[in-house]
Design a protein around this motif. Structure first.
Motif, PDB file in Angstrom:
ATOM      1  N   SER A   1       0.816  -1.222   0.000  1.00  0.00           N
ATOM      2  CA  SER A   1       0.000   0.000   0.000  1.00  0.00           C
ATOM      3  C   SER A   1       0.852   1.277   0.000  1.00  0.00           C
ATOM      4  O   SER A   1       0.422   2.300  -0.509  1.00  0.00           O
ATOM      5  CB  SER A   1      -0.951  -0.010   1.193  1.00  0.00           C
ATOM      6  OG  SER A   1      -0.203  -0.071   2.375  1.00  0.00           O
ATOM      7  N   GLY A   2       2.047   1.215   0.541  1.00  0.00           N
ATOM      8  CA  GLY A   2       2.845   2.438   0.636  1.00  0.00           C
ATOM      9  C   GLY A   2       3.772   2.680  -0.554  1.00  0.00           C
ATOM     10  O   GLY A   2       4.556   3.638  -0.551  1.00  0.00           O
ATOM     11  N   VAL A   3       3.667   1.839  -1.547  1.00  0.00           N
ATOM     12  CA  VAL A   3       4.633   1.920  -2.653  1.00  0.00           C
ATOM     13  C   VAL A   3       4.374   3.128  -3.551  1.00  0.00           C
ATOM     14  O   VAL A   3       3.234   3.438  -3.891  1.00  0.00           O
ATOM     15  CB  VAL A   3       4.558   0.617  -3.486  1.00  0.00           C
ATOM     16  CG1 VAL A   3       5.265   0.772  -4.820  1.00  0.00           C
ATOM     17  CG2 VAL A   3       5.159  -0.509  -2.698  1.00  0.00           C
ATOM     18  N   GLU A   4       5.460   3.812  -3.909  1.00  0.00           N
ATOM     19  CA  GLU A   4       5.322   4.971  -4.805  1.00  0.00           C
ATOM     20  C   GLU A   4       5.666   4.566  -6.236  1.00  0.00           C
ATOM     21  O   GLU A   4       6.455   3.657  -6.447  1.00  0.00           O
ATOM     22  CB  GLU A   4       6.275   6.080  -4.345  1.00  0.00           C
ATOM     23  CG  GLU A   4       5.735   6.807  -3.118  1.00  0.00           C
ATOM     24  CD  GLU A   4       6.729   7.797  -2.570  1.00  0.00           C
ATOM     25  OE1 GLU A   4       7.647   8.194  -3.298  1.00  0.00           O
ATOM     26  OE2 GLU A   4       6.567   8.139  -1.383  1.00  0.00           O
ATOM     27  N   GLY A   5       5.062   5.254  -7.176  1.00  0.00           N
ATOM     28  CA  GLY A   5       5.409   5.026  -8.583  1.00  0.00           C
ATOM     29  C   GLY A   5       4.508   4.040  -9.291  1.00  0.00           C
ATOM     30  O   GLY A   5       4.823   3.596 -10.400  1.00  0.00           O
ATOM     31  N   GLY A   6       3.400   3.679  -8.677  1.00  0.00           N
ATOM     32  CA  GLY A   6       2.465   2.768  -9.347  1.00  0.00           C
ATOM     33  C   GLY A   6       1.786   1.865  -8.341  1.00  0.00           C
ATOM     34  O   GLY A   6       1.930   2.060  -7.136  1.00  0.00           O
ATOM     35  N   GLU A   7       1.046   0.893  -8.844  1.00  0.00           N
ATOM     36  CA  GLU A   7       0.305  -0.006  -7.945  1.00  0.00           C
ATOM     37  C   GLU A   7       0.753  -1.447  -8.109  1.00  0.00           C
ATOM     38  O   GLU A   7       0.969  -1.919  -9.236  1.00  0.00           O
ATOM     39  CB  GLU A   7      -1.184   0.082  -8.253  1.00  0.00           C
ATOM     40  CG  GLU A   7      -1.849   1.172  -7.455  1.00  0.00           C
ATOM     41  CD  GLU A   7      -3.363   1.062  -7.444  1.00  0.00           C
ATOM     42  OE1 GLU A   7      -3.887  -0.059  -7.584  1.00  0.00           O
ATOM     43  OE2 GLU A   7      -3.993   2.110  -7.299  1.00  0.00           O
ATOM     44  N   ILE A   8       0.888  -2.119  -7.000  1.00  0.00           N
ATOM     45  CA  ILE A   8       1.187  -3.551  -7.049  1.00  0.00           C
ATOM     46  C   ILE A   8      -0.005  -4.272  -6.435  1.00  0.00           C
ATOM     47  O   ILE A   8      -0.300  -4.103  -5.258  1.00  0.00           O
ATOM     48  CB  ILE A   8       2.488  -3.883  -6.291  1.00  0.00           C
ATOM     49  CG1 ILE A   8       3.669  -3.173  -6.969  1.00  0.00           C
ATOM     50  CG2 ILE A   8       2.709  -5.397  -6.257  1.00  0.00           C
ATOM     51  CD1 ILE A   8       5.014  -3.398  -6.311  1.00  0.00           C
ATOM     52  N   GLY A   9      -0.708  -5.011  -7.266  1.00  0.00           N
ATOM     53  CA  GLY A   9      -1.919  -5.693  -6.792  1.00  0.00           C
ATOM     54  C   GLY A   9      -2.275  -6.834  -7.737  1.00  0.00           C
ATOM     55  O   GLY A   9      -1.388  -7.427  -8.381  1.00  0.00           O
ATOM     56  N   THR A  10      -3.565  -7.096  -7.849  1.00  0.00           N
ATOM     57  CA  THR A  10      -4.021  -8.232  -8.665  1.00  0.00           C
ATOM     58  C   THR A  10      -3.553  -8.107 -10.120  1.00  0.00           C
ATOM     59  O   THR A  10      -3.136  -9.095 -10.732  1.00  0.00           O
ATOM     60  CB  THR A  10      -5.563  -8.329  -8.600  1.00  0.00           C
ATOM     61  OG1 THR A  10      -5.934  -8.417  -7.226  1.00  0.00           O
ATOM     62  CG2 THR A  10      -6.074  -9.552  -9.326  1.00  0.00           C
ATOM     63  N   ASP A  11      -3.625  -6.888 -10.654  1.00  0.00           N
ATOM     64  CA  ASP A  11      -3.224  -6.726 -12.052  1.00  0.00           C
ATOM     65  C   ASP A  11      -1.724  -7.013 -12.225  1.00  0.00           C
ATOM     66  O   ASP A  11      -1.286  -7.430 -13.298  1.00  0.00           O
ATOM     67  CB  ASP A  11      -3.558  -5.310 -12.540  1.00  0.00           C
ATOM     68  CG  ASP A  11      -3.593  -5.239 -14.065  1.00  0.00           C
ATOM     69  OD1 ASP A  11      -4.199  -6.145 -14.683  1.00  0.00           O
ATOM     70  OD2 ASP A  11      -2.988  -4.306 -14.629  1.00  0.00           O
ATOM     71  N   SER A  12      -0.956  -6.806 -11.159  1.00  0.00           N
ATOM     72  CA  SER A  12       0.475  -7.112 -11.220  1.00  0.00           C
ATOM     73  C   SER A  12       0.684  -8.618 -11.363  1.00  0.00           C
ATOM     74  O   SER A  12       1.583  -9.071 -12.074  1.00  0.00           O
ATOM     75  CB  SER A  12       1.184  -6.629  -9.946  1.00  0.00           C
ATOM     76  OG  SER A  12       0.883  -5.285  -9.718  1.00  0.00           O
ATOM     77  N   VAL A  13      -0.178  -9.389 -10.667  1.00  0.00           N
ATOM     78  CA  VAL A  13      -0.067 -10.852 -10.763  1.00  0.00           C
ATOM     79  C   VAL A  13      -0.399 -11.282 -12.196  1.00  0.00           C
ATOM     80  O   VAL A  13       0.258 -12.148 -12.775  1.00  0.00           O
ATOM     81  CB  VAL A  13      -1.008 -11.553  -9.750  1.00  0.00           C
ATOM     82  CG1 VAL A  13      -0.835 -13.062  -9.809  1.00  0.00           C
ATOM     83  CG2 VAL A  13      -0.753 -11.049  -8.347  1.00  0.00           C
ATOM     84  N   LYS A  14      -1.418 -10.619 -12.765  1.00  0.00           N
ATOM     85  CA  LYS A  14      -1.781 -10.935 -14.151  1.00  0.00           C
ATOM     86  C   LYS A  14      -0.616 -10.615 -15.078  1.00  0.00           C
ATOM     87  O   LYS A  14      -0.299 -11.389 -15.989  1.00  0.00           O
ATOM     88  CB  LYS A  14      -3.008 -10.115 -14.575  1.00  0.00           C
ATOM     89  CG  LYS A  14      -4.281 -10.481 -13.855  1.00  0.00           C
ATOM     90  CD  LYS A  14      -5.440  -9.674 -14.412  1.00  0.00           C
ATOM     91  CE  LYS A  14      -6.708  -9.908 -13.608  1.00  0.00           C
ATOM     92  NZ  LYS A  14      -7.845  -9.162 -14.103  1.00  0.00           N
ATOM     93  N   LEU A  15       0.006  -9.461 -14.841  1.00  0.00           N
ATOM     94  CA  LEU A  15       1.133  -9.048 -15.690  1.00  0.00           C
ATOM     95  C   LEU A  15       2.296 -10.043 -15.550  1.00  0.00           C
ATOM     96  O   LEU A  15       2.885 -10.474 -16.551  1.00  0.00           O
ATOM     97  CB  LEU A  15       1.585  -7.629 -15.296  1.00  0.00           C
ATOM     98  CG  LEU A  15       2.850  -7.110 -15.976  1.00  0.00           C
ATOM     99  CD1 LEU A  15       2.686  -7.059 -17.496  1.00  0.00           C
ATOM    100  CD2 LEU A  15       3.208  -5.706 -15.459  1.00  0.00           C
ATOM    101  N   PHE A  16       2.577 -10.413 -14.312  1.00  0.00           N
ATOM    102  CA  PHE A  16       3.665 -11.364 -14.078  1.00  0.00           C
ATOM    103  C   PHE A  16       3.375 -12.688 -14.785  1.00  0.00           C
ATOM    104  O   PHE A  16       4.229 -13.244 -15.484  1.00  0.00           O
ATOM    105  CB  PHE A  16       3.848 -11.588 -12.569  1.00  0.00           C
ATOM    106  CG  PHE A  16       4.849 -12.667 -12.250  1.00  0.00           C
ATOM    107  CD1 PHE A  16       6.220 -12.424 -12.346  1.00  0.00           C
ATOM    108  CD2 PHE A  16       4.431 -13.947 -11.882  1.00  0.00           C
ATOM    109  CE1 PHE A  16       7.145 -13.434 -12.070  1.00  0.00           C
ATOM    110  CE2 PHE A  16       5.355 -14.952 -11.611  1.00  0.00           C
ATOM    111  CZ  PHE A  16       6.714 -14.697 -11.702  1.00  0.00           C
ATOM    112  N   ALA A  17       2.138 -13.164 -14.610  1.00  0.00           N
ATOM    113  CA  ALA A  17       1.749 -14.442 -15.230  1.00  0.00           C
ATOM    114  C   ALA A  17       1.843 -14.345 -16.752  1.00  0.00           C
ATOM    115  O   ALA A  17       2.278 -15.287 -17.424  1.00  0.00           O
ATOM    116  CB  ALA A  17       0.334 -14.813 -14.806  1.00  0.00           C
ATOM    117  N   SER A  18       1.450 -13.196 -17.279  1.00  0.00           N
ATOM    118  CA  SER A  18       1.491 -13.003 -18.728  1.00  0.00           C
ATOM    119  C   SER A  18       2.939 -13.033 -19.237  1.00  0.00           C
ATOM    120  O   SER A  18       3.250 -13.693 -20.235  1.00  0.00           O
ATOM    121  CB  SER A  18       0.814 -11.673 -19.052  1.00  0.00           C
ATOM    122  OG  SER A  18       1.233 -11.201 -20.296  1.00  0.00           O
ATOM    123  N   LEU A  19       3.824 -12.328 -18.520  1.00  0.00           N
ATOM    124  CA  LEU A  19       5.230 -12.310 -18.933  1.00  0.00           C
ATOM    125  C   LEU A  19       5.844 -13.713 -18.800  1.00  0.00           C
ATOM    126  O   LEU A  19       6.598 -14.162 -19.661  1.00  0.00           O
ATOM    127  CB  LEU A  19       6.016 -11.308 -18.081  1.00  0.00           C
ATOM    128  CG  LEU A  19       5.699  -9.818 -18.333  1.00  0.00           C
ATOM    129  CD1 LEU A  19       6.354  -8.934 -17.286  1.00  0.00           C
ATOM    130  CD2 LEU A  19       6.143  -9.403 -19.732  1.00  0.00           C
TER     131      LEU A  19
END
Ligand code: SF4
Lengths: 280, 244
Positions: free
Chosen positions: B88-106
């Protein structure tokens, strides 16, 4: 004749409560899929809180001990609750709880304002009485296909699921089309889906034949004004019956002496014999 | 006896309230089932409520790689939606469910269109480096951001011994096989009683499997008898056992 206290708001309140609850729970489910949800509030898919899910899952549960895809134990518990209520007082679920029935009814209020006396009387009686059995065909098809495939076959054309999936990625195009059709028809016919297509309504309707509390009319005090007939959303001719055993009754109480019937103790939801001395 | 609106209205509400709260009290109220890996075929099937273990199995990505990619050292499994809480405190973007999708896609090469502000921790870069085309990885370089794992992850008790000492990436699967958790791994011979002996209640088991007739039956044979894939039960039951 003494003015009767208005009670229509009571059922409307119950309908609003259940509609809001289902909308909130399913919306919370969609939000939680996206990672955000209302804290301390139940989140569940529309299928998990639909008692009909329990019905379609029965075959798979008995034969394999598992649930149909997307159906969970909650559907079974709700099914038992609704069946218990139906055994007592008929399809009260349809008339008081089902958010999709309420949705059609609320749209129908606009239709009633537009078409007045013609509203809910567009379809010729002969055709209408045949169409009323269509929902048993739908019920048989849904139960059979679900048993054969182990999948929620009805989901793809279910307007009820579509209504609560409008804001979800699970929205099925077939369901959306069905919802649009029901939406339009609701301006002309009271509860069109309940009358002609609802498989759960079909099942619950059977309880009207042997429910403990029945809609009864006191022939001795009836003044044959037919107000009960005009008010009935399901077009049942209450004025010609002693006991309403019609499979379409939804226990809405609109026909009773509490609402439409102008004579006290003449149309009642009750058990036991309707005595002539019940007269006002 | 007569019923009217004033009786029916509270009766309906009470009937539902008592029925539902009673079933909750007896642990019977279940609005979600064990999620099947078979439901996850593409990154688009990944939802916030899905566990890493299910996604890993569905898409054929080693769970250890997924956990390492998101610098998860304190858990052996988690739901995607939990990432947002962790990061939640990360700057520069969001790390969440869509990140898992992106990781899985890559990782898998399956298509996915990520949101503009979707980011992955730099740890994911290190994991992907070993598995995917460097050109693809470089073209997505801007998606990766430095996160201080220790600062963002909650301090939860370690459940796998091999992870306890490490504050960095999760050890590889071969390493974790030596851990005590592996000793408790569910196999074809594991019975429901074995789970109960390890602190999992019958109700918790039945929440996954539906009603079971005998605790002495093996999980595998029961699953097969019910026409369910063994793996469909194994993953959530393993997670349950690990959580004890
Ligand atoms: S108006 Fe009376 S007969 Fe018609 S559905 Fe309602 S309760 Fe049944």
């Amino acid at each position: 004749m003494a003015k009767k206290p208005k009670t229509a708001w009571i059922r409307l309140t119950v309908q609003i409560i259940f509609f809001a609850l289902v909308a909130l729970i399913t919306f919370n489910h969609t939000m939680s899929e996206a990672g955000i949800s209302i804290p301390f509030f139940e989140s569940a898919s529309i299928h998990a809180i639909c008692p009909f899910g329990g019905v379609v899952s029965i075959y798979q549960y008995i034969t394999g001990g598992t649930y149909t895809q997307k159906i969970h134990q909650s559907s079974f518990i709700l099914m038992y609750i609704v069946l218990a209520a139906a055994l007592l007082a008929g399809p009260v679920f349809c008339g008081w709880v089902c958010p999709f029935g309420s949705f059609q009814e609320w749209i129908g209020k606009i239709g009633k304002k537009i078409f007045r006396k013609k509203y809910n009387n567009f379809i010729p009686k002969k055709i209408d009485s045949i169409l009323r059995y269509l929902r048993y065909g739908v019920l048989a098809w849904v139960v059979l296909m679900t048993a054969l495939t182990g999948k929620l076959i009805f989901e793809n054309v279910d307007p009820y699921a579509a209504l609560f999936h409008l804001y979800s990625s699970e929205l099925a195009i077939g369901g959306l089309i069905a919802l649009a059709v029901v939406f339009v028809l609701s301006f002309f016919i009271d509860r069109p889906f309940c009358k002609y297509a609802c498989p759960y309504g079909a099942l619950l309707g059977i309880f009207n034949l042997f429910r403990i509390f029945k809609i009864k009319r006191n022939e001795a005090t009836c003044i044959s004004c037919s107000k009960c007939d005009k008010e009935c959303p399901m077009n049942i001719e209450v004025s010609s019956k002693k006991n309403v055993l019609d499979h379409q009754c939804i226990s809405c109480l609109k026909c009773t002496s509490e609402q439409a019937c102008p004579v006290k103790n003449t149309v009642e939801l009750m058990t036991g014999k309707m005595e002539a001395k019940d007269e006002a | 006896m007569k019923l009217n609106s004033r009786i029916i209205a509270p009766a309906i509400i009470i009937l539902f309230a008592v029925g539902i709260s009673g079933s909750i009290a007896f642990n019977l109220w279940q609005t979600a089932g064990s999620k099947s890996a078979a439901d996850i075929k593409t990154p688009a099937d990944i939802k916030g409520s899905k566990e890493f273990s299910i996604i890993a199995e569905g898409l054929g990505i080693p769970l250890a790689d997924m956990l390492a990619a998101f610098a998860i050292t304190s858990k052996t499994d988690l739901k995607c939606m939990e990432l947002e809480k962790f990061y939640s405190g990360v700057e520069g973007g969001e790390i969440g469910t869509d990140s898992v999708k992106l990781f899985a896609s890559l990782y898998t090469g399956l298509p996915h269109n990520p949101e503009e502000d979707t980011r992955l921790p730099m740890q994911a870069y290190d994991v992907l480096k070993q598995h995917i085309d460097p050109v693809v990885l470089e073209s997505n370089k801007s998606r990766f951001i430095e996160v201080k794992a220790a600062a963002v992850l909650p301090a939860e008790p370690q459940t796998i011994e091999t992870n306890t000492a490490s504050s960095g990436a999760v050890k590889s699967e071969s390493e974790t096989h030596d851990s005590t958790a592996t000793d408790a791994e569910i196999t074809g011979k594991t019975t429901f009683q074995d789970l109960v002996n390890r602190g999992v209640s019958k109700q918790e088991i039945e929440a996954v499997t539906g009603p079971i007739s005998s605790l002495s039956d093996t999980i595998k044979s029961t699953a097969e008898a019910k026409g369910v894939e063994f793996s469909e039960w194994k993953t959530p039951l393993q997670a349950l056992m690990n959580s004890k």
